[in-house]
Design a protein around this motif. Structure first.
Motif, PDB file in Angstrom:
ATOM      1  N   THR A 189      36.840  32.544  40.292  1.00 41.62           N
ATOM      2  CA  THR A 189      38.294  32.402  40.197  1.00 41.62           C
ATOM      3  C   THR A 189      38.914  32.120  41.562  1.00 41.62           C
ATOM      4  O   THR A 189      39.844  31.311  41.662  1.00 41.62           O
ATOM      5  N   VAL A 190      38.411  32.766  42.610  1.00 45.73           N
ATOM      6  CA  VAL A 190      38.927  32.491  43.961  1.00 45.73           C
ATOM      7  C   VAL A 190      38.650  31.039  44.329  1.00 45.73           C
ATOM      8  O   VAL A 190      39.524  30.336  44.875  1.00 45.73           O
ATOM      9  N   ASP A 191      37.448  30.570  44.018  1.00 41.83           N
ATOM     10  CA  ASP A 191      37.089  29.178  44.319  1.00 41.83           C
ATOM     11  C   ASP A 191      37.996  28.190  43.584  1.00 41.83           C
ATOM     12  O   ASP A 191      38.249  27.088  44.087  1.00 41.83           O
ATOM     13  N   TRP A 216      41.550  41.013  42.546  1.00 40.10           N
ATOM     14  CA  TRP A 216      40.225  41.607  42.289  1.00 40.10           C
ATOM     15  C   TRP A 216      39.988  42.813  43.176  1.00 40.10           C
ATOM     16  O   TRP A 216      39.435  43.818  42.737  1.00 40.10           O
ATOM     17  N   GLN A 217      40.414  42.721  44.430  1.00 32.27           N
ATOM     18  CA  GLN A 217      40.282  43.891  45.312  1.00 32.27           C
ATOM     19  C   GLN A 217      41.071  45.073  44.768  1.00 32.27           C
ATOM     20  O   GLN A 217      40.675  46.235  44.945  1.00 32.27           O
ATOM     21  N   GLY A 218      42.172  44.789  44.082  1.00 32.27           N
ATOM     22  CA  GLY A 218      42.995  45.837  43.516  1.00 32.27           C
ATOM     23  C   GLY A 218      42.336  46.621  42.405  1.00 32.27           C
ATOM     24  O   GLY A 218      42.805  47.712  42.049  1.00 32.27           O
ATOM     25  N   VAL A 219      41.227  46.090  41.865  1.00 28.91           N
ATOM     26  CA  VAL A 219      40.466  46.829  40.844  1.00 28.91           C
ATOM     27  C   VAL A 219      39.054  47.173  41.353  1.00 28.91           C
ATOM     28  O   VAL A 219      38.172  47.541  40.577  1.00 28.91           O
ATOM     29  N   GLY A 220      38.862  47.032  42.670  1.00 33.47           N
ATOM     30  CA  GLY A 220      37.594  47.440  43.276  1.00 33.47           C
ATOM     31  C   GLY A 220      36.480  46.429  43.188  1.00 33.47           C
ATOM     32  O   GLY A 220      35.311  46.769  43.337  1.00 33.47           O
ATOM     33  N   VAL A 221      36.823  45.153  42.981  1.00 34.01           N
ATOM     34  CA  VAL A 221      35.812  44.087  42.901  1.00 34.01           C
ATOM     35  C   VAL A 221      35.994  43.159  44.084  1.00 34.01           C
ATOM     36  O   VAL A 221      37.115  42.682  44.350  1.00 34.01           O
ATOM     37  N   THR A 222      34.926  42.874  44.799  1.00 40.08           N
ATOM     38  CA  THR A 222      34.977  41.991  45.962  1.00 40.08           C
ATOM     39  C   THR A 222      34.357  40.639  45.642  1.00 40.08           C
ATOM     40  O   THR A 222      33.201  40.573  45.222  1.00 40.08           O
ATOM     41  N   ALA A 223      35.143  39.589  45.802  1.00 42.41           N
ATOM     42  CA  ALA A 223      34.622  38.225  45.631  1.00 42.41           C
ATOM     43  C   ALA A 223      33.910  37.813  46.912  1.00 42.41           C
ATOM     44  O   ALA A 223      34.404  38.055  48.000  1.00 42.41           O
ATOM     45  N   SER A 224      32.746  37.218  46.750  1.00 42.66           N
ATOM     46  CA  SER A 224      31.991  36.781  47.941  1.00 42.66           C
ATOM     47  C   SER A 224      32.577  35.495  48.452  1.00 42.66           C
ATOM     48  O   SER A 224      33.304  34.796  47.740  1.00 42.66           O
ATOM     49  N   ALA A 256      41.158  28.783  42.704  1.00 41.26           N
ATOM     50  CA  ALA A 256      42.566  29.149  42.838  1.00 41.26           C
ATOM     51  C   ALA A 256      43.372  28.288  43.803  1.00 41.26           C
ATOM     52  O   ALA A 256      44.610  28.355  43.800  1.00 41.26           O
ATOM     53  N   GLY A 257      42.709  27.497  44.651  1.00 42.63           N
ATOM     54  CA  GLY A 257      43.445  26.645  45.571  1.00 42.63           C
ATOM     55  C   GLY A 257      44.387  27.439  46.454  1.00 42.63           C
ATOM     56  O   GLY A 257      43.988  28.415  47.097  1.00 42.63           O
ATOM     57  N   GLU A 258      45.673  27.070  46.462  1.00 38.91           N
ATOM     58  CA  GLU A 258      46.654  27.731  47.324  1.00 38.91           C
ATOM     59  C   GLU A 258      46.883  29.190  46.953  1.00 38.91           C
ATOM     60  O   GLU A 258      47.464  29.952  47.731  1.00 38.91           O
ATOM     61  N   HIS A 259      46.417  29.595  45.781  1.00 38.27           N
ATOM     62  CA  HIS A 259      46.596  30.985  45.333  1.00 38.27           C
ATOM     63  C   HIS A 259      45.340  31.830  45.553  1.00 38.27           C
ATOM     64  O   HIS A 259      45.235  32.925  44.998  1.00 38.27           O
ATOM     65  N   ALA A 260      44.403  31.333  46.351  1.00 44.74           N
ATOM     66  CA  ALA A 260      43.129  32.036  46.546  1.00 44.74           C
ATOM     67  C   ALA A 260      43.332  33.458  47.069  1.00 44.74           C
ATOM     68  O   ALA A 260      42.668  34.397  46.610  1.00 44.74           O
ATOM     69  N   ASP A 261      44.238  33.636  48.017  1.00 40.20           N
ATOM     70  CA  ASP A 261      44.472  34.984  48.567  1.00 40.20           C
ATOM     71  C   ASP A 261      45.039  35.924  47.508  1.00 40.20           C
ATOM     72  O   ASP A 261      44.656  37.095  47.442  1.00 40.20           O
ATOM     73  N   ASP A 262      45.951  35.422  46.672  1.00 36.12           N
ATOM     74  CA  ASP A 262      46.514  36.246  45.602  1.00 36.12           C
ATOM     75  C   ASP A 262      45.422  36.692  44.636  1.00 36.12           C
ATOM     76  O   ASP A 262      45.393  37.855  44.208  1.00 36.12           O
ATOM     77  N   ALA A 294      25.268  32.719  32.233  1.00 35.49           N
ATOM     78  CA  ALA A 294      25.506  33.613  31.100  1.00 35.49           C
ATOM     79  C   ALA A 294      25.540  35.079  31.519  1.00 35.49           C
ATOM     80  O   ALA A 294      26.188  35.898  30.866  1.00 35.49           O
ATOM     81  N   ASP A 295      24.851  35.436  32.592  1.00 38.08           N
ATOM     82  CA  ASP A 295      24.798  36.826  33.035  1.00 38.08           C
ATOM     83  C   ASP A 295      25.720  37.107  34.215  1.00 38.08           C
ATOM     84  O   ASP A 295      25.519  38.067  34.961  1.00 38.08           O
ATOM     85  N   THR A 296      26.748  36.289  34.388  1.00 32.60           N
ATOM     86  CA  THR A 296      27.697  36.478  35.479  1.00 32.60           C
ATOM     87  C   THR A 296      28.334  37.859  35.422  1.00 32.60           C
ATOM     88  O   THR A 296      28.775  38.311  34.367  1.00 32.60           O
ATOM     89  N   ASP A 297      28.370  38.545  36.578  1.00 37.44           N
ATOM     90  CA  ASP A 297      29.002  39.869  36.637  1.00 37.44           C
ATOM     91  C   ASP A 297      30.428  39.735  37.162  1.00 37.44           C
ATOM     92  O   ASP A 297      30.927  38.626  37.397  1.00 37.44           O
ATOM     93  N   PHE A 298      31.100  40.882  37.337  1.00 40.69           N
ATOM     94  CA  PHE A 298      32.494  40.852  37.770  1.00 40.69           C
ATOM     95  C   PHE A 298      32.645  40.141  39.113  1.00 40.69           C
ATOM     96  O   PHE A 298      33.548  39.325  39.296  1.00 40.69           O
ATOM     97  N   ALA A 299      31.778  40.464  40.078  1.00 33.54           N
ATOM     98  CA  ALA A 299      31.887  39.857  41.404  1.00 33.54           C
ATOM     99  C   ALA A 299      31.662  38.354  41.340  1.00 33.54           C
ATOM    100  O   ALA A 299      32.336  37.582  42.029  1.00 33.54           O
TER     101      ALA A 299
END
Length: 332
Positions: free
Chosen positions: A309-311, A324-332, A313-319, A298-303
């Protein structure tokens, strides 16, 4: 939890307008909304869900506040000729169809719950909301705001609050609250583009297009493509949404800036949808839906949501990661 489409900060600006009618209507809307939150919804302002065996029903509050109001349309009925009733009926039916056909979801609870919608709520009411039980739509003041059933993405937005409530249950504050708002915009815009048969690259990405009337200098309430550009009016001011973490607004207002900072994940979805290609609903929308229903807290943040979403995304993971990097958010 009650989720309204128009944030208090914008209604405050309308209340300060030179136009006495608009100012009075905004004042009454703000007072209504604050009273609702303070009491957590008096019986006169809420409705008890009753299983009708129909996927949706539209009721008419007849400019009162008792819900759900008089039943005016359900599946199989012909159009009534009342714009708000027919827009609500068509929009809710289309939203349920999108959730069923694209995401294999059976109504907002995935158990076939009836969707109640009420139109013509209160006098000149400048908002729309999900109150935990049903969808409610005002007619607007007729000068600054038009009726809230006109933009179909408003219907999709409010119904999605019910979906989020039954899935991730994102806390309506700070980054999780901004995600809550953004996810409603994501599936609201996906519904709009689906009905218009547009690809993500063809679409205008405007939320609430047409909600402002001719006297307001603005195209919509929000832009997912370019947060902060939806309106710029001498009296209402400039759209305050931000689209990058470097501009994140740290505030105690608006539940920690949920409507302002939602522009950040909104733009991330726009970038992902245009990179993935195809329609927003069937492309990036499937990825966002998978993330929403993946068991995030319930308290999930942007990262945290970016990672989900990356997890998913399958073949679209890089996209998706790059979006997210384009808005300054880094997925772990």
């Amino acid at each position: 939890m009650r989720h309204a489409f128009v944030p208090d900060y914008l209604l405050e600006r309308v209340r300060a307008m030179d136009d006495a009618h608009c100012a009075r209507c905004a004042d009454l809307t703000l007072e209504h909304d604050r009273r609702f939150r303070a009491t957590r919804g008096a019986q006169s302002l809420t409705a008890t869900a009753v299983a009708s065996g129909k996927p949706w029903e539209i009721h008419d509050a007849e400019h009162g506040t008792t819900l759900p109001g008089r039943l005016v349309r359900s599946p199989g009925d012909a159009a009534t000729g009342d714009d708000a009733t027919d827009e609500a009926a068509d929009g809710i039916a289309a939203a349920l169809a999108m959730y069923a056909e694209v995401y294999d979801r059976d109504s907002f609870d995935d158990k076939g719950a009836d969707v109640l919608g009420t139109v013509h709520y209160d006098q000149n009411y400048d908002n729309a909301f999900w109150n935990g039980t049903q969808l409610v739509f005002g007619d607007g003041d007729g000068k600054a705001f038009g009726r809230f059933t006109r933009p179909v993405d408003v219907l999709g937005h409010e119904l999605t609050h019910a979906v989020t409530e039954r899935t991730a249950g994102l806390t309506y504050e700070g980054q999780s609250g901004a995600l809550n708002e953004s996810i409603s915009d994501v599936f609201g815009i996906s519904l709009k583009q689906r009905l218009l048969k547009q690809s993500a690259k063809q679409a205008d990405w405007l939320i609430g297009e047409g909600i402002f009337l001719a006297g307001v200098k603005g195209t919509a309430l929000r832009s997912m493509k370019a947060p902060g550009t939806a309106y710029d009016d001498p009296q209402l001011g400039k759209d305050p949404q931000v689209g990058d973490m470097k501009d994140y607004v740290d505030t105690s207002d608006d539940n920690g800036g949920v409507h302002t900072n939602s522009g950040i994940p909104n733009r991330a979805f726009y970038l992902a949808a245009t990179a993935v290609g195809g329609s927003a609903a069937e492309g990036a929308g499937r990825i966002w839906y998978a993330a929403l229903t993946s068991g995030i807290g319930a308290d999930t943040d942007f990262a945290g949501f970016a990672t989900a979403t990356v997890d998913a995304a399958g073949e679209h993971a890089d996209d998706v990661r790059k979006a997210w990097q384009g808005v300054g958010v880094t997925a772990s």
